[in-house]
Design an enzyme around this catalytic site. Structure first.
Site, mmCIF file in Angstrom:
data_model
loop_
_atom_site.group_PDB
_atom_site.id
_atom_site.type_symbol
_atom_site.label_atom_id
_atom_site.label_comp_id
_atom_site.label_asym_id
_atom_site.label_seq_id
_atom_site.Cartn_x
_atom_site.Cartn_y
_atom_site.Cartn_z
ATOM 1 N N GLU A 438 41.548 -1.653 -3.518
ATOM 2 C CA GLU A 438 41.291 -0.770 -2.519
ATOM 3 C C GLU A 438 39.875 -0.936 -2.168
ATOM 4 O OE1 GLU A 438 42.092 3.449 -3.707
ATOM 5 O OE2 GLU A 438 44.443 3.004 -3.751
ATOM 6 N N GLU A 513 50.019 0.739 -7.155
ATOM 7 C CA GLU A 513 49.837 2.243 -7.135
ATOM 8 C C GLU A 513 51.057 2.726 -6.345
ATOM 9 O OE1 GLU A 513 45.995 4.129 -6.555
ATOM 10 O OE2 GLU A 513 44.878 2.108 -7.601
#
Length: 939
Positions: A438, A513
């Site tokens: 991320e 995720e």
């Protein structure tokens, strides 16, 4: 060179050779040095409170060996706290609303400069017989920005709190005597946005080797498996830190799980030159290998030995596994040629009660909990893990994504990646390297693409056997996602996964995720005022997906290798959707203790292999008679029938990867679910209305490993019939004999109770230190009246060539309280040859254990200002440049901790206990007002 057991003559030779070599003792020793460290807080910017470190005329950076303050070899640390490693000082601190949101509101870090610096000191003896060895200190990890000193010599700084590191101290050792290791950890800056702890939270080792030895993480074992045969290739890096020139012999032997020797190899070669390294390659043939698999995690052990003039000088063991891994863009992931859907979880590294200082046994406990849920994969979020976690995954059969901390192309980033990979690449559990997560600032552009290309190719140069991934969350269209080998999708709500796959059909992908949710264990009605989220599976946000929605998406798409749920366990920090006083996350399938939330049973139904039937919620709803309650069943049965007080409420068919729901008007009694397969009853599950709490029950958690001294104990309360009471919140008090308590927790995200109950140790300085001249060398036994006009600042302008027979010193120290429970001691630092000490006019005798330690009777002390007198004959300078001690010492105040205690949260508390080394058994007792005490005895 290949060997087989078919050649009996050759086998006999190697067996004899191996036996003879193994009977010798290697020069290599790896000694765990976790016990008996001294610890004290320093200060982030106040050098006086940081013990004067780095204030000398010459600093440790200007002249070699000039470590000052606590970094000095002979610094007096007797008043410091004594503790064992691993140690996390952050978990010991109270909670504070002004503390870091991401670090779980623990009062440590940059906002608390008095709790952001930690000093550690340890003394070790190294015998003269080690004079020709290479001596090093190995750290598995220190959070963070650690400076290490040895005998006052500065060794180096390690910024990251997650890297293992090692320092060669050979040149600085006091052979045949005492040596001092010093670590200064600076945890003022956060590396992550989650709880990271503080201090030496991983193991520390003293290592001894021959000057010719296998370097740190110096073996790399790979295998090629086909047709039920395997070639095992071993690369061994040998370094020479001495002057030996000549040949050495390398002898390598592979053993299986049963310690049976299955292959061996030997060869002579020239030793590397001084401070050079060579890499040696060997090849073994293994017939009918036992493959490493999640259900049968078979491991092998490579023993590499080095001989010099027929003498064994080094022996190095490497655990590895033989298995194949493959990603296919159409059909997902394959382990040993068989399709395997990844059923993974993301996890941070903290646990209730102990923070990040996890005993090894807790690593096994957590992986076993995940395996029990049906999980087969673990993503290290978002940093290199402890070696013990990977060992547990190897031994228990858990696949791992190993992840570095930060993306970049310079030495800071690539060196961290290389150290992680070289340390970890022999673990068969690791199937993928992650080089980022991320990175929103670069994910969608050319910079991210460039960095990924560099890191990916760099990783391949270190280990070409595993693919590389990045977790991406800001769109799946360009940048990193265009070039990464294995696409890591973070959350369905962040982009169109199917569209990306159709654009990049040759790129395998997985959900790195997914399925994040908000849930509080044992809570079934959301109460925002109390910061409680209902445990029913639901979308955490409109654009995000529930656990069930996430799993269905990935389960229905063969081209997706699987998914990693955010998260397996709750963790400190990120208390989304709330803030203070919530101090842990709500994302976990289990809470911070490992107590399961109901979502665990959804996953167990569709991830596991055994029949499952779970019914929620509990059936204690006094005062809500007649109210419609949502009743859910998690099961992999074909059908489930629900009964209330033996009356059927209907049978429903279970859809694949789904769950069942009923609306039931509450009536006390028994709620029962019956599961059917092929029209036959196979399971039943009961939720029963309980009576009031009466007894405390203690049970050793079944996930505990058989070996080790640390145990996890579940504490609960029952009614008179022995039924667990799921709504109980009683406070339980604990006591232990034959061991110690390491930490307590209950999984309550809003609990501000202590994780640990330890004695409070405060160091109080002596201030306003003055002196006047004495007339005789005979020390008084009673305090005289001294003229106030003759007091001057102590040691100011002292002429050491014209000293008087004795000096009378006077100082002050402040006590915040004078409880009879406190222990107040004065750790005297010699300012005279002989001395006598008075406190508030009363003479104090030294302790029998230490002639320079004085323990004060609280009867002579008072709250507020106290006066100390020291009458001493003076020290004399031998050389004009001698630096004389002018510090009289420090006052140590120990306030005993409260008894260990914790409130139950929805019926449960967890306590982590450690047996004393020599105790034959230890006994844990738990008590509460009005309840029958619970007792647990462990051998």
């Amino acid at each position: 060179m290949k060997t087989t057991f078919v050649a009996k003559t050759l086998l006999s030779f190697f067996l004899l050779l191996s036996f003879w070599v193994s009977a010798q003792k290697s020069d290599r020793e790896l000694i765990l040095i976790d016990k008996d460290w001294r610890f004290s807080f320093g200060h982030l910017y106040d050098t006086e409170k940081d013990f004067g470190h780095a204030t000398g005329y010459f600093s440790y950076l200007t002249k070699t060996g000039f470590g000052d303050g606590p970094a000095a070899k002979d610094f007096d640390d007797r008043a410091w706290r004594k503790l064992d490693l691993p140690h996390d000082w952050a978990v010991e601190q109270p909670f504070s609303e002004s503390a870091s949101f991401s670090h779980g509101f623990k009062a440590a870090g940059k906002n608390y400069p008095e709790k952001s610096i930690g000093w550690y000191r340890k003394k070790i003896n190294i015998p003269e017989s080690d004079l020709d060895k290479i001596i090093s200190i190995k750290f598995d990890g220190v959070f963070r920005n650690s400076k290490v000193f040895f005998n006052g010599f500065y060794l180096g700084t390690e910024q990251s709190g997650y890297n293992g590191f090692e320092y060669d101290v050979t040149a600085y050792v006091n052979y045949g005597g005492e040596n001092t290791i010093v670590v200064r950890a600076d945890a003022s800056m956060e590396e992550g946005w989650f709880y990271e702890g503080a201090g030496i939270y991983r193991h520390v080792y003293l290592q001894k080797t021959n000057s010719v030895h296998i370097k740190a993480n110096g073996t790399y074992v790979t295998s090629e498996f086909k047709n039920n045969e395997a070639d095992v290739i071993a690369a061994v890096s040998i370094e020479n830190k001495g002057n030996y020139k000549g040949s050495i012999e390398i002898v390598q032997t592979i053993f299986d799980n049963e310690k049976k020797q299955i292959a061996t190899f030997s060869e002579s070669l020239l030793a590397p030159e001084f401070y050079k390294t060579i890499t040696h390659h060997s090849k073994f043939y293994v017939e009918n290998p036992k493959l490493w698999d999640i259900d049968s995690p078979n491991l092998y052990r490579l023993v590499t030995q080095i001989k010099q003039n027929e003498k064994l000088i080094d022996s190095y063991e490497t655990t590895f596994g033989i298995r194949t891994i493959a990603f296919d863009p159409e059909n997902g992931f394959f382990l040993n040629g068989k399709s395997l859907k990844l059923k993974g979880t993301n996890n941070h590294q903290d646990h209730a009660g102990v923070g990040t200082a996890l005993p090894d046994e807790i690593q096994y406990y957590r992986i076993k909990k995940l395996k029990e849920m049906g999980s087969n994969a673990y993503r290290c979020s978002h940093h290199p893990p402890t070696p013990e976690l990977l060992k547990a995954c190897d031994e228990l059969g858990m696949l791992v994504i190993d992840e570095t901390r930060l993306m970049g192309i310079n030495d800071y980033h690539l060196n961290d990646l290389q150290r992680m990979m070289e340390r970890d690449r022999n673990h068969p559990s690791i199937f993928c390297w992650s080089v980022g997560n991320e990175e929103w600032n670069i994910e969608g552009g050319i910079v991210g693409e460039r960095i990924t290309n560099v890191m990916q190719n760099f990783a391949k140069s270190i280990d070409p056997t595993r693919p590389v991934t990045v977790g991406i969350s800001s769109g799946f269209k360009s940048g990193i996602s265009s070039v990464v080998e294995i696409m890591g999708y973070n959350y369905l709500g962040n982009g169109d996964i199917d569209a990306h796959r159709n654009q990049f059909k040759n790129q395998p992908g997985m959900g790195t995720e997914e399925g994040s949710t908000f849930a509080t264990r044992g809570i079934y009605f959301t109460d925002d005022a109390k910061h409680y989220q209902s445990a029913y599976d639901k979308k955490p946000r409109p654009t995000f997906y529930s656990i069930e929605e996430g799993w269905k998406f990935y389960a229905e798409r063969p081209y997706l290798a699987g998914m990693f749920i955010w998260t397996g366990f709750d963790y400190r920090g990120e208390p989304t959707p709330y803030g203070w006083p919530s101090v842990t996350s709500y994302f976990g399938m289990m809470d911070v203790c490992g107590f399961p939330k109901d979502n665990v049973f959804y996953l167990k139904s569709w991830w596991g292999k055994e029949p499952v039937l779970h019914l929620l919620p509990h059936w204690n709803w006094s005062g809500m008679e007649g109210t419609a309650i949502d009743v859910w069943a998690y099961s992999n049965c074909d059908e489930v029938e629900l009964f209330l007080n033996k009356k059927s409420l209907g049978k429903k068919k279970m859809e694949q990867n789904g769950h069942l729901e009923w609306k039931v008007n509450y009536s006390p009694g028994t709620l029962e679910a019956v599961g059917y397969k092929n029209d036959k009853k196979v399971l039943s599950e009961i939720q029963k209305t309980t009576g009031k709490v009466e007894k405390i029950k203690l049970s050793l958690d079944k996930e505990n490993v058989a070996k080790g001294n640390v145990s996890v104990v579940t504490v609960e309360v029952t009614d008179k019939n022995g039924l667990h009471v799921p709504t109980a919140n009683d406070e339980i008090e604990f006591a232990i004999k034959g061991g110690k308590i390491l930490g307590v927790g209950n999984g309550n995200p809003t609990s501000l109770e202590n994780d640990q109950f330890i004695d409070n140790l405060a160091l109080v300085s002596i201030t306003n230190f003055q002196e006047q001249k004495g007339t005789t060398a005979v020390l008084p036994q009673q305090l005289s009246n001294y003229s106030e006009s003759e007091w001057i600042t102590a040691f100011k302008d002292r002429d050491y060539k014209k000293q008087v027979p004795s000096y009378i010193y006077r100082g002050e120290f402040e006590l915040k309280s004078n409880s009879v429970k406190n222990t107040v001691s004065f750790f005297y630092k010699k300012i005279g040859v002989e001395n006598v000490v008075f406190v508030n006019g009363t003479k104090v005798e030294p302790s029998t254990e230490d002639a320079q330690k004085y323990t004060f009777n609280t009867a002579i002390l008072k709250e507020g200002k106290n006066t100390i007198y020291i009458v001493a004959t003076p020290l004399q300078k031998v050389k004009d440049w001698d630096v004389m001690n002018t510090d009289p010492g420090v006052i140590q105040v120990i306030t005993p901790a409260e008894p260990w205690k914790r409130k139950l949260f929805n019926g449960y508390v967890q306590i982590i206990i450690q047996k004393e080394d020599n105790a034959k058994e230890f006994v844990l007792s738990a008590s509460a007002k009005g309840l029958q005490t619970g007792i647990l005895k462990l051998k």
